[in-house]
Write an enzyme that holds these catalytic residues in place. Structure first.
Site, PDB file in Angstrom:
ATOM      1  N   GLY A 109      -2.684   3.853  -4.717  1.00 38.76           N
ATOM      2  CA  GLY A 109      -2.751   4.418  -6.071  1.00 38.76           C
ATOM      3  C   GLY A 109      -4.005   3.972  -6.815  1.00 38.76           C
ATOM      4  O   GLY A 109      -4.463   4.670  -7.729  1.00 38.76           O
ATOM      5  N   GLU A 132      -1.124   3.614   2.537  1.00 38.87           N
ATOM      6  CA  GLU A 132       0.307   3.876   2.374  1.00 38.87           C
ATOM      7  C   GLU A 132       1.045   3.968   3.695  1.00 38.87           C
ATOM      8  O   GLU A 132       2.206   3.603   3.810  1.00 38.87           O
ATOM      9  CB  GLU A 132       0.510   5.186   1.590  1.00 38.87           C
TER      10      GLU A 132
HETATM   11  N1  CO8 Z   1       2.424  -3.842  -5.412  1.00 41.16           N
HETATM   12  C1  CO8 Z   1       3.035  -4.946  -5.883  1.00 41.16           C
HETATM   13  N2  CO8 Z   1       2.491  -6.174  -5.814  1.00 41.16           N
HETATM   14  C2  CO8 Z   1       1.281  -6.299  -5.235  1.00 41.16           C
HETATM   15  C3  CO8 Z   1       0.584  -5.184  -4.737  1.00 41.16           C
HETATM   16  C4  CO8 Z   1       1.202  -3.907  -4.845  1.00 41.16           C
HETATM   17  N3  CO8 Z   1       0.589  -2.780  -4.428  1.00 41.16           N
HETATM   18  N4  CO8 Z   1      -0.579  -5.601  -4.213  1.00 41.16           N
HETATM   19  C5  CO8 Z   1      -0.622  -6.938  -4.400  1.00 41.16           C
HETATM   20  N5  CO8 Z   1       0.499  -7.370  -5.023  1.00 41.16           N
HETATM   21  C6  CO8 Z   1       0.871  -8.723  -5.397  1.00 41.16           C
HETATM   22  C7  CO8 Z   1       1.282  -9.539  -4.183  1.00 41.16           C
HETATM   23  O1  CO8 Z   1       2.628  -9.276  -3.858  1.00 41.16           O
HETATM   24  C8  CO8 Z   1       1.048 -10.927  -4.673  1.00 41.16           C
HETATM   25  O2  CO8 Z   1       2.107 -11.305  -5.537  1.00 41.16           O
HETATM   26  P1  CO8 Z   1       2.888 -12.726  -5.310  1.00 41.16           P
HETATM   27  O3  CO8 Z   1       1.828 -13.749  -5.594  1.00 41.16           O
HETATM   28  O4  CO8 Z   1       3.973 -12.688  -6.314  1.00 41.16           O
HETATM   29  O5  CO8 Z   1       3.321 -12.741  -3.898  1.00 41.16           O
HETATM   30  C9  CO8 Z   1      -0.194 -10.782  -5.554  1.00 41.16           C
HETATM   31  O6  CO8 Z   1      -0.266  -9.403  -5.890  1.00 41.16           O
HETATM   32  C10 CO8 Z   1      -1.468 -11.165  -4.840  1.00 41.16           C
HETATM   33  O7  CO8 Z   1      -1.535 -10.435  -3.626  1.00 41.16           O
HETATM   34  P2  CO8 Z   1      -1.783 -11.122  -2.195  1.00 41.16           P
HETATM   35  O8  CO8 Z   1      -1.226 -12.513  -2.180  1.00 41.16           O
HETATM   36  O9  CO8 Z   1      -1.263 -10.179  -1.155  1.00 41.16           O
HETATM   37  O10 CO8 Z   1      -3.370 -11.177  -2.189  1.00 41.16           O
HETATM   38  P3  CO8 Z   1      -4.331 -11.127  -0.912  1.00 41.16           P
HETATM   39  O11 CO8 Z   1      -5.686 -11.433  -1.432  1.00 41.16           O
HETATM   40  O12 CO8 Z   1      -3.783 -11.962   0.208  1.00 41.16           O
HETATM   41  O13 CO8 Z   1      -4.294  -9.584  -0.420  1.00 41.16           O
HETATM   42  C11 CO8 Z   1      -4.317  -7.196  -0.698  1.00 41.16           C
HETATM   43  C12 CO8 Z   1      -4.763  -8.566  -1.247  1.00 41.16           C
HETATM   44  C13 CO8 Z   1      -4.988  -6.936   0.655  1.00 41.16           C
HETATM   45  C14 CO8 Z   1      -4.737  -6.142  -1.710  1.00 41.16           C
HETATM   46  C15 CO8 Z   1      -2.768  -7.194  -0.505  1.00 41.16           C
HETATM   47  O14 CO8 Z   1      -2.168  -7.640  -1.707  1.00 41.16           O
HETATM   48  C16 CO8 Z   1      -2.204  -5.833  -0.183  1.00 41.16           C
HETATM   49  O15 CO8 Z   1      -2.294  -5.381   0.959  1.00 41.16           O
HETATM   50  N6  CO8 Z   1      -1.574  -5.166  -1.185  1.00 41.16           N
HETATM   51  C17 CO8 Z   1      -0.928  -3.892  -0.981  1.00 41.16           C
HETATM   52  C18 CO8 Z   1      -1.933  -2.776  -0.850  1.00 41.16           C
HETATM   53  C19 CO8 Z   1      -1.226  -1.457  -0.608  1.00 41.16           C
HETATM   54  O16 CO8 Z   1      -0.553  -1.254   0.378  1.00 41.16           O
HETATM   55  N7  CO8 Z   1      -1.373  -0.523  -1.550  1.00 41.16           N
HETATM   56  C20 CO8 Z   1      -0.769   0.772  -1.447  1.00 41.16           C
HETATM   57  C21 CO8 Z   1       0.547   0.783  -2.169  1.00 41.16           C
HETATM   58  S1  CO8 Z   1       1.430   2.340  -2.007  1.00 41.16           S
HETATM   59  C22 CO8 Z   1       0.629   3.371  -3.083  1.00 41.16           C
HETATM   60  O17 CO8 Z   1      -0.231   2.987  -3.786  1.00 41.16           O
HETATM   61  C23 CO8 Z   1       0.960   4.845  -3.242  1.00 41.16           C
HETATM   62  C24 CO8 Z   1       2.318   5.130  -2.812  1.00 41.16           C
HETATM   63  C25 CO8 Z   1       2.611   6.540  -3.188  1.00 41.16           C
HETATM   64  C26 CO8 Z   1       4.079   6.737  -3.188  1.00 41.16           C
HETATM   65  C27 CO8 Z   1       4.409   7.995  -3.880  1.00 41.16           C
HETATM   66  C28 CO8 Z   1       5.899   7.994  -4.214  1.00 41.16           C
HETATM   67  C29 CO8 Z   1       6.295   9.286  -4.872  1.00 41.16           C
END
Ligand code: CO8
Length: 258
Positions: A109, A132
């Site tokens: 997103g 995703e």
């Molecule tokens: N959602 C919720 N929390 C998140 C997200 C997210 N997308 N990304 C990061 N966070 C949170 C982590 O959970 C973490 O929280 P906590 O400390 O409480 O565990 C905090 O942010 C820091 O993140 P990381 O510890 O993971 O940080 P890193 O530096 O190790 O990694 C990354 C950074 C690579 C960005 C990793 O956080 C990651 O892979 N995040 C997810 C990325 C992702 O998959 N994004 C796509 C999401 S789906 C989408 O966007 C569209 C879906 C459409 C659906 C349509 C429905 C109708």
């Protein structure tokens, strides 16, 4: 002044700045943030003192995607009946030009939010992707459509099917971003671009935006016809009279936004 929980807003030199502000979640886009960004953008769009909007995040993350933790418990009927994420479409309907200033992660997103903006400026640290598929879903805020139009089928397919990310340099080469700048200069550059746009006639800038966007929606012949009609319409504005008079009188134009 409206108080928001997940964003910060400020205005300067006819530019409305929206800063995503959920640092602990890398600016993950939850429903609250979606409501606040779209409401703030609509307010700026209505405000005659604003000529251009900038949307930015933090140094580490523009936005790491939709909020996975918020989405996780939902089933099909929940997301279908609430039309989950449909409100983001409102951002695409903002009539004034919008600039995305992207530093760090612009994933899922986050990448889609950047692509909803008209000009995308990237810091050299920016990372774009549609991961995703790794979560068992597909892009839901237009990613499969806008990424394909921006970078072509080959790269869009690879990114959507494997989750591979692009760095800023590749994103610029592929046409996803207009320019890459050093991370420390990103916001300053984005505000400078926005101030330049905001210094033009706002209604004419709105027409230029509408015309460019039409290229994504229609055939070349229809698009050229649409452009021609808007071009003719510019001659009904005070700002066309002023812009051309200023040129012939060798002075700077003072637009009145009418
Ligand atoms: N959602 C919720 N929390 C998140 C997200 C997210 N997308 N990304 C990061 N966070 C949170 C982590 O959970 C973490 O929280 P906590 O400390 O409480 O565990 C905090 O942010 C820091 O993140 P990381 O510890 O993971 O940080 P890193 O530096 O190790 O990694 C990354 C950074 C690579 C960005 C990793 O956080 C990651 O892979 N995040 C997810 C990325 C992702 O998959 N994004 C796509 C999401 S789906 C989408 O966007 C569209 C879906 C459409 C659906 C349509 C429905 C109708």
């Amino acid at each position: 002044m409206t108080r928001y929980e997940t964003i910060l807003t400020e205005t300067k030199n006819r530019v409305g700045l929206i800063t995503l502000n959920r640092p602990k979640a890398l600016n993950a886009l939850n429903l609250r943030l979606m409501g606040e960004v779209t409401a703030a953008a609509a307010d700026f769009d209505r405000d005659p003192e604003i000529g251009c909007l900038v949307i930015t995040g933090s140094e580490r993350a523009f936005a790491a995607g939709a909020d996975i933790k918020e989405m996780q418990p939902n089933d099909y009927m929940d997301v279908y009946l609430s039309d989950w994420f449909a409100a983001w479409d409102r951002l695409g309907q903002i009539r004034k030009p919008t600039v995305a200033a992207v530093s760090g992660y612009a994933l899922g997103g986050g990448c889609e939010l950047a692509m909803l903006c008209d000009i995308v400026l990237a810091a050299d640290t920016a990372v774009f992707g549609q991961p995703e598929i790794k979560l068992g879903v597909i892009p839901g805020i237009g990613g499969s459509q806008r990424l394909t139009r921006a970078v072509g089928k080959a790269k869009a397919m690879e990114m959507c099917l494997t989750g591979r990310t692009m760095d800023a340099e590749e994103a610029e080469r592929a046409g996803l971003v207009s320019r890459v700048v050093p991370a420390a200069d990103l916001l300053g550059e984005a505000l400078a671009v926005a101030e330049t746009v905001a210094g033009m006639s706002t209604p004419i800038a709105m027409m230029a935006k509408e015309s460019v966007n039409r290229a994504f929606e229609t055939t070349l012949a229809e698009g050229v016809r649409f452009e021609r009609r808007l071009f003719h319409a510019t001659f009904a504005t005070a700002d066309q009279k002023e812009g051309m008079a200023a040129f012939t009188e060798k002075r700077a134009a003072t637009f009145v936004n009418r």
